[in-house]
Scaffold this motif. Structure first.
Motif, PDB file in Angstrom:
ATOM      1  N   PHE A  34      30.281 -22.362 -92.667  1.00 46.18           N
ATOM      2  CA  PHE A  34      30.480 -21.525 -93.856  1.00 46.18           C
ATOM      3  C   PHE A  34      30.185 -20.063 -93.524  1.00 46.18           C
ATOM      4  CE2 PHE A  34      28.034 -19.703 -97.575  1.00 46.18           C
ATOM      5  CZ  PHE A  34      29.150 -19.316 -98.303  1.00 46.18           C
ATOM      6  N   TRP A  35      29.056 -19.822 -92.888  1.00 47.89           N
ATOM      7  CA  TRP A  35      28.691 -18.446 -92.502  1.00 47.89           C
ATOM      8  C   TRP A  35      29.748 -17.854 -91.578  1.00 47.89           C
ATOM      9  CZ3 TRP A  35      23.882 -15.964 -93.784  1.00 47.89           C
ATOM     10  CH2 TRP A  35      23.745 -14.682 -93.232  1.00 47.89           C
ATOM     11  N   VAL A  61      32.959 -16.906 -93.417  1.00 45.69           N
ATOM     12  CA  VAL A  61      32.814 -15.720 -94.251  1.00 45.69           C
ATOM     13  C   VAL A  61      32.691 -14.451 -93.418  1.00 45.69           C
ATOM     14  CG1 VAL A  61      31.312 -14.562 -95.927  1.00 45.69           C
ATOM     15  CG2 VAL A  61      31.840 -16.996 -96.195  1.00 45.69           C
ATOM     16  N   THR A  62      31.901 -14.515 -92.356  1.00 50.25           N
ATOM     17  CA  THR A  62      31.558 -13.295 -91.621  1.00 50.25           C
ATOM     18  C   THR A  62      32.302 -13.119 -90.301  1.00 50.25           C
ATOM     19  OG1 THR A  62      29.747 -14.291 -90.354  1.00 50.25           O
ATOM     20  CG2 THR A  62      29.220 -13.462 -92.570  1.00 50.25           C
ATOM     21  N   PHE A  89      24.038 -11.132 -94.957  1.00 50.17           N
ATOM     22  CA  PHE A  89      25.176 -11.765 -95.625  1.00 50.17           C
ATOM     23  C   PHE A  89      25.936 -10.705 -96.420  1.00 50.17           C
ATOM     24  CE2 PHE A  89      27.320 -14.627 -98.673  1.00 50.17           C
ATOM     25  CZ  PHE A  89      27.805 -15.574 -97.783  1.00 50.17           C
ATOM     26  N   ALA A 106      30.468 -11.470-100.812  1.00 54.94           N
ATOM     27  CA  ALA A 106      30.529 -12.932-100.797  1.00 54.94           C
ATOM     28  C   ALA A 106      29.358 -13.592-101.499  1.00 54.94           C
ATOM     29  CB  ALA A 106      30.599 -13.430 -99.349  1.00 54.94           C
ATOM     30  N   GLY A 122      29.967 -16.419-103.863  1.00 53.09           N
ATOM     31  CA  GLY A 122      30.461 -17.614-103.205  1.00 53.09           C
ATOM     32  C   GLY A 122      29.369 -18.601-102.852  1.00 53.09           C
TER      33      GLY A 122
END
Length: 265
Positions: free
Chosen positions: A42-43, A46-47, A214, A218, A221
Protein backbone atom coordinates in the motif's frame (compact mmCIF):
# COMPACT_ATOMS: atom_id res chain seq x y z
CA UNK A 1 -15.43 18.96 -25.18
CA UNK A 2 -12.07 19.40 -23.49
CA UNK A 3 -12.43 19.72 -19.73
CA UNK A 4 -9.42 20.37 -17.52
CA UNK A 5 -5.73 19.91 -18.22
CA UNK A 6 -5.05 17.28 -20.90
CA UNK A 7 -1.37 17.61 -21.81
CA UNK A 8 0.23 14.92 -19.61
CA UNK A 9 -1.04 11.47 -20.72
CA UNK A 10 1.15 9.39 -18.40
CA UNK A 11 0.92 7.14 -15.35
CA UNK A 12 3.76 5.76 -13.24
CA UNK A 13 1.64 3.21 -11.38
CA UNK A 14 1.23 0.15 -13.58
CA UNK A 15 1.69 -1.30 -17.04
CA UNK A 16 1.63 -4.80 -18.53
CA UNK A 17 2.41 -6.82 -21.62
CA UNK A 18 1.82 -10.40 -22.69
CA UNK A 19 4.45 -11.75 -20.31
CA UNK A 20 4.58 -9.43 -17.28
CA UNK A 21 2.87 -6.91 -15.04
CA UNK A 22 4.95 -3.97 -13.80
CA UNK A 23 3.92 -1.98 -10.73
CA UNK A 24 5.88 1.14 -9.84
CA UNK A 25 8.93 -0.28 -11.64
CA UNK A 26 8.76 -3.72 -10.03
CA UNK A 27 7.70 -7.01 -11.54
CA UNK A 28 4.47 -7.97 -9.76
CA UNK A 29 5.05 -11.71 -10.03
CA UNK A 30 8.81 -11.80 -9.58
CA UNK A 31 9.32 -9.11 -6.94
CA UNK A 32 6.10 -8.46 -5.06
CA UNK A 33 3.67 -11.39 -4.76
CA UNK A 34 4.76 -13.62 -1.88
CA UNK A 35 7.62 -11.28 -1.02
CA UNK A 36 5.93 -8.26 0.55
CA UNK A 37 3.11 -7.63 3.00
CA UNK A 38 0.03 -5.66 2.03
CA UNK A 39 0.77 -2.59 4.20
CA UNK A 40 4.20 -2.24 2.58
CA UNK A 41 2.60 -2.67 -0.81
CA UNK A 42 0.00 0.00 0.00
CA UNK A 43 2.77 2.44 0.95
CA UNK A 44 4.68 1.53 -2.21
CA UNK A 45 1.61 2.03 -4.41
CA UNK A 46 0.94 5.47 -2.92
CA UNK A 47 4.47 6.82 -2.72
CA UNK A 48 6.50 4.81 -5.22
CA UNK A 49 9.09 3.87 -2.59
CA UNK A 50 9.20 1.06 -0.06
CA UNK A 51 8.54 2.06 3.56
CA UNK A 52 11.31 2.10 6.11
CA UNK A 53 10.89 0.37 9.46
CA UNK A 54 9.18 3.30 11.19
CA UNK A 55 6.92 4.05 8.24
CA UNK A 56 5.74 0.44 8.10
CA UNK A 57 5.29 0.31 11.89
CA UNK A 58 3.07 3.39 12.03
CA UNK A 59 1.14 2.56 8.88
CA UNK A 60 0.22 -0.76 10.50
CA UNK A 61 -0.57 0.90 13.83
CA UNK A 62 -2.83 3.51 12.25
CA UNK A 63 -4.65 1.00 10.06
CA UNK A 64 -5.37 -1.11 13.14
CA UNK A 65 -6.47 1.94 15.13
CA UNK A 66 -9.12 3.00 12.61
CA UNK A 67 -10.41 -0.23 11.10
CA UNK A 68 -13.12 -0.88 13.67
CA UNK A 69 -15.10 1.30 16.06
CA UNK A 70 -18.46 -0.39 16.50
CA UNK A 71 -21.81 0.56 15.02
CA UNK A 72 -20.79 3.97 13.74
CA UNK A 73 -22.93 5.58 10.99
CA UNK A 74 -20.88 4.12 8.12
CA UNK A 75 -21.29 0.60 9.52
CA UNK A 76 -25.01 1.06 10.15
CA UNK A 77 -25.48 2.31 6.59
CA UNK A 78 -23.56 -0.65 5.20
CA UNK A 79 -25.43 -3.27 7.25
CA UNK A 80 -28.85 -1.83 6.41
CA UNK A 81 -27.90 -1.66 2.73
CA UNK A 82 -26.76 -5.29 2.79
CA UNK A 83 -30.00 -6.32 4.50
CA UNK A 84 -31.95 -4.70 1.66
CA UNK A 85 -29.63 -5.97 -1.12
CA UNK A 86 -27.72 -9.06 0.04
CA UNK A 87 -26.67 -9.79 -3.55
CA UNK A 88 -24.59 -6.59 -3.65
CA UNK A 89 -21.76 -6.79 -1.13
CA UNK A 90 -19.91 -4.13 -3.09
CA UNK A 91 -22.92 -1.81 -2.83
CA UNK A 92 -23.04 -2.23 0.94
CA UNK A 93 -19.31 -1.52 1.26
CA UNK A 94 -19.74 1.52 -0.96
CA UNK A 95 -22.67 2.73 1.17
CA UNK A 96 -20.43 2.64 4.22
CA UNK A 97 -17.55 4.42 2.51
CA UNK A 98 -19.74 7.14 1.00
CA UNK A 99 -20.51 8.42 4.49
CA UNK A 100 -16.83 8.94 5.35
CA UNK A 101 -16.69 12.72 5.33
CA UNK A 102 -15.39 15.63 7.38
CA UNK A 103 -17.20 14.53 10.57
CA UNK A 104 -16.68 10.76 10.47
CA UNK A 105 -13.39 9.20 9.34
CA UNK A 106 -12.40 11.99 6.97
CA UNK A 107 -11.67 14.31 9.88
CA UNK A 108 -8.07 13.03 9.98
CA UNK A 109 -7.59 14.58 6.56
CA UNK A 110 -9.08 17.89 7.76
CA UNK A 111 -6.77 17.85 10.78
CA UNK A 112 -3.77 16.96 8.65
CA UNK A 113 -4.32 19.86 6.27
CA UNK A 114 -4.71 22.24 9.20
CA UNK A 115 -1.55 20.99 10.91
CA UNK A 116 0.39 21.16 7.64
CA UNK A 117 -0.70 24.76 7.13
CA UNK A 118 0.33 25.61 10.68
CA UNK A 119 3.74 23.96 10.25
CA UNK A 120 4.26 25.83 6.97
CA UNK A 121 3.42 29.09 8.76
CA UNK A 122 5.84 28.21 11.56
CA UNK A 123 8.68 27.41 9.18
CA UNK A 124 8.14 30.45 6.98
CA UNK A 125 7.63 32.98 9.76
CA UNK A 126 10.22 31.71 12.20
CA UNK A 127 7.87 32.69 15.03
CA UNK A 128 7.54 30.82 18.30
CA UNK A 129 5.48 27.66 17.83
CA UNK A 130 3.03 28.71 20.54
CA UNK A 131 2.40 32.06 18.84
CA UNK A 132 1.82 30.28 15.54
CA UNK A 133 -0.65 27.90 17.19
CA UNK A 134 -2.55 30.79 18.76
CA UNK A 135 -2.94 32.79 15.56
CA UNK A 136 -3.92 29.77 13.48
CA UNK A 137 -6.62 28.73 15.93
CA UNK A 138 -7.87 32.32 15.93
CA UNK A 139 -7.91 32.31 12.14
CA UNK A 140 -9.72 28.97 11.98
CA UNK A 141 -12.31 30.10 14.50
CA UNK A 142 -13.41 32.82 12.10
CA UNK A 143 -14.93 30.15 9.85
CA UNK A 144 -15.57 27.20 12.16
CA UNK A 145 -15.83 26.38 15.86
CA UNK A 146 -14.20 22.96 15.69
CA UNK A 147 -10.43 22.59 16.05
CA UNK A 148 -9.68 19.27 14.29
CA UNK A 149 -8.10 16.54 16.33
CA UNK A 150 -9.44 17.60 19.72
CA UNK A 151 -12.48 16.76 21.81
CA UNK A 152 -14.16 13.42 22.43
CA UNK A 153 -17.67 12.69 23.75
CA UNK A 154 -16.56 9.62 25.70
CA UNK A 155 -12.83 9.75 26.44
CA UNK A 156 -12.39 12.82 28.62
CA UNK A 157 -8.75 11.98 29.32
CA UNK A 158 -7.99 11.55 25.64
CA UNK A 159 -8.77 8.81 23.16
CA UNK A 160 -6.72 5.79 24.32
CA UNK A 161 -5.79 5.08 20.71
CA UNK A 162 -4.47 8.61 20.35
CA UNK A 163 -2.54 8.46 23.61
CA UNK A 164 -0.88 5.18 22.63
CA UNK A 165 0.06 6.39 19.14
CA UNK A 166 1.69 9.50 20.61
CA UNK A 167 3.59 7.43 23.17
CA UNK A 168 4.81 5.12 20.42
CA UNK A 169 5.88 8.06 18.26
CA UNK A 170 7.87 9.51 21.15
CA UNK A 171 9.42 6.15 22.02
CA UNK A 172 10.51 5.52 18.44
CA UNK A 173 11.79 9.06 17.97
CA UNK A 174 9.59 9.99 15.01
CA UNK A 175 7.65 12.83 16.64
CA UNK A 176 8.51 15.81 14.48
CA UNK A 177 7.15 19.22 13.54
CA UNK A 178 3.56 18.07 12.98
CA UNK A 179 3.30 16.30 16.34
CA UNK A 180 4.91 19.33 18.00
CA UNK A 181 2.38 21.60 16.33
CA UNK A 182 -0.51 19.38 17.36
CA UNK A 183 0.66 19.61 20.97
CA UNK A 184 1.10 23.39 20.71
CA UNK A 185 -2.42 23.70 19.35
CA UNK A 186 -3.78 21.66 22.24
CA UNK A 187 -1.88 23.82 24.73
CA UNK A 188 -3.38 26.94 23.14
CA UNK A 189 -6.98 25.80 23.43
CA UNK A 190 -7.70 27.19 26.93
CA UNK A 191 -6.58 30.66 25.83
CA UNK A 192 -8.39 30.57 22.48
CA UNK A 193 -11.62 28.68 23.16
CA UNK A 194 -11.76 28.91 26.93
CA UNK A 195 -11.28 25.27 27.84
CA UNK A 196 -8.98 22.29 27.54
CA UNK A 197 -9.92 19.52 25.12
CA UNK A 198 -8.54 15.99 25.03
CA UNK A 199 -6.87 14.74 21.89
CA UNK A 200 -8.83 12.33 19.72
CA UNK A 201 -7.43 9.79 17.30
CA UNK A 202 -7.73 12.19 14.36
CA UNK A 203 -4.97 14.35 15.86
CA UNK A 204 -2.04 11.96 16.19
CA UNK A 205 -2.82 9.96 13.04
CA UNK A 206 -2.21 12.75 10.52
CA UNK A 207 0.51 14.37 12.64
CA UNK A 208 2.52 11.16 12.95
CA UNK A 209 1.93 10.02 9.39
CA UNK A 210 3.06 13.37 8.03
CA UNK A 211 6.12 13.28 10.26
CA UNK A 212 7.12 9.85 8.94
CA UNK A 213 6.69 11.01 5.34
CA UNK A 214 3.23 9.92 4.21
CA UNK A 215 1.74 12.26 1.56
CA UNK A 216 -0.81 14.82 2.73
CA UNK A 217 -2.95 14.20 -0.35
CA UNK A 218 -3.34 10.51 0.56
CA UNK A 219 -4.29 10.90 4.24
CA UNK A 220 -7.98 10.21 3.68
CA UNK A 221 -7.06 7.03 1.87
CA UNK A 222 -5.76 5.53 5.12
CA UNK A 223 -9.19 5.72 6.69
CA UNK A 224 -10.92 4.43 3.58
CA UNK A 225 -8.57 1.46 3.28
CA UNK A 226 -8.79 0.27 6.86
CA UNK A 227 -12.51 0.98 7.24
CA UNK A 228 -13.13 -1.18 4.17
CA UNK A 229 -11.67 -4.08 6.12
CA UNK A 230 -13.94 -3.29 9.06
CA UNK A 231 -16.99 -3.05 6.81
CA UNK A 232 -16.27 -6.44 5.25
CA UNK A 233 -16.09 -7.90 8.74
CA UNK A 234 -19.45 -6.39 9.67
CA UNK A 235 -21.05 -7.51 6.42
CA UNK A 236 -19.79 -11.06 6.89
CA UNK A 237 -21.47 -11.05 10.29
CA UNK A 238 -24.57 -9.46 8.75
CA UNK A 239 -24.84 -12.42 6.38
CA UNK A 240 -24.67 -14.84 9.30
CA UNK A 241 -26.35 -12.85 12.12
CA UNK A 242 -28.43 -10.11 10.47
CA UNK A 243 -29.25 -6.93 12.37
CA UNK A 244 -29.77 -4.56 9.45
CA UNK A 245 -33.55 -4.60 9.70
CA UNK A 246 -33.33 -4.34 13.49
CA UNK A 247 -31.28 -1.16 13.05
CA UNK A 248 -33.81 0.14 10.55
CA UNK A 249 -36.71 -0.69 12.85
CA UNK A 250 -35.07 0.97 15.85
CA UNK A 251 -34.55 4.11 13.77
CA UNK A 252 -38.23 4.17 12.88
CA UNK A 253 -39.15 3.66 16.55
CA UNK A 254 -36.73 6.27 17.82
CA UNK A 255 -37.76 9.16 15.58
CA UNK A 256 -41.13 10.87 15.98
CA UNK A 257 -43.04 12.66 13.26
CA UNK A 258 -43.51 16.39 13.96
CA UNK A 259 -44.74 17.57 10.58
CA UNK A 260 -48.20 18.96 9.81
CA UNK A 261 -51.24 16.74 10.10
CA UNK A 262 -53.40 16.22 7.02
CA UNK A 263 -56.27 18.67 6.69
CA UNK A 264 -59.82 17.32 6.60
CA UNK A 265 -61.27 17.15 3.12
Amino acid sequence: MRIGKQDAPFTAICTSDADSITVRGKDLVGEIIGKTDFTSYFWFLVTGVEPNEDQLFFANAVLCALAEHGLVPSVVAARMTYAAAPEALQGAVAAGLLGCGSVVLGSAEVAGRFYADCVADWRESGDDINAVALRNITRLRQTTKAIPGFGHPQHSEGDPRANLLLDLADQRGVSGDHVAMMRALQAALPETIGRHLPVNVNGPIPAIMLDVGFPLAALKGIGLLCRTAGLIGHLTEEAERPIGFILSGKAAEGIEYDGPEPTDQ
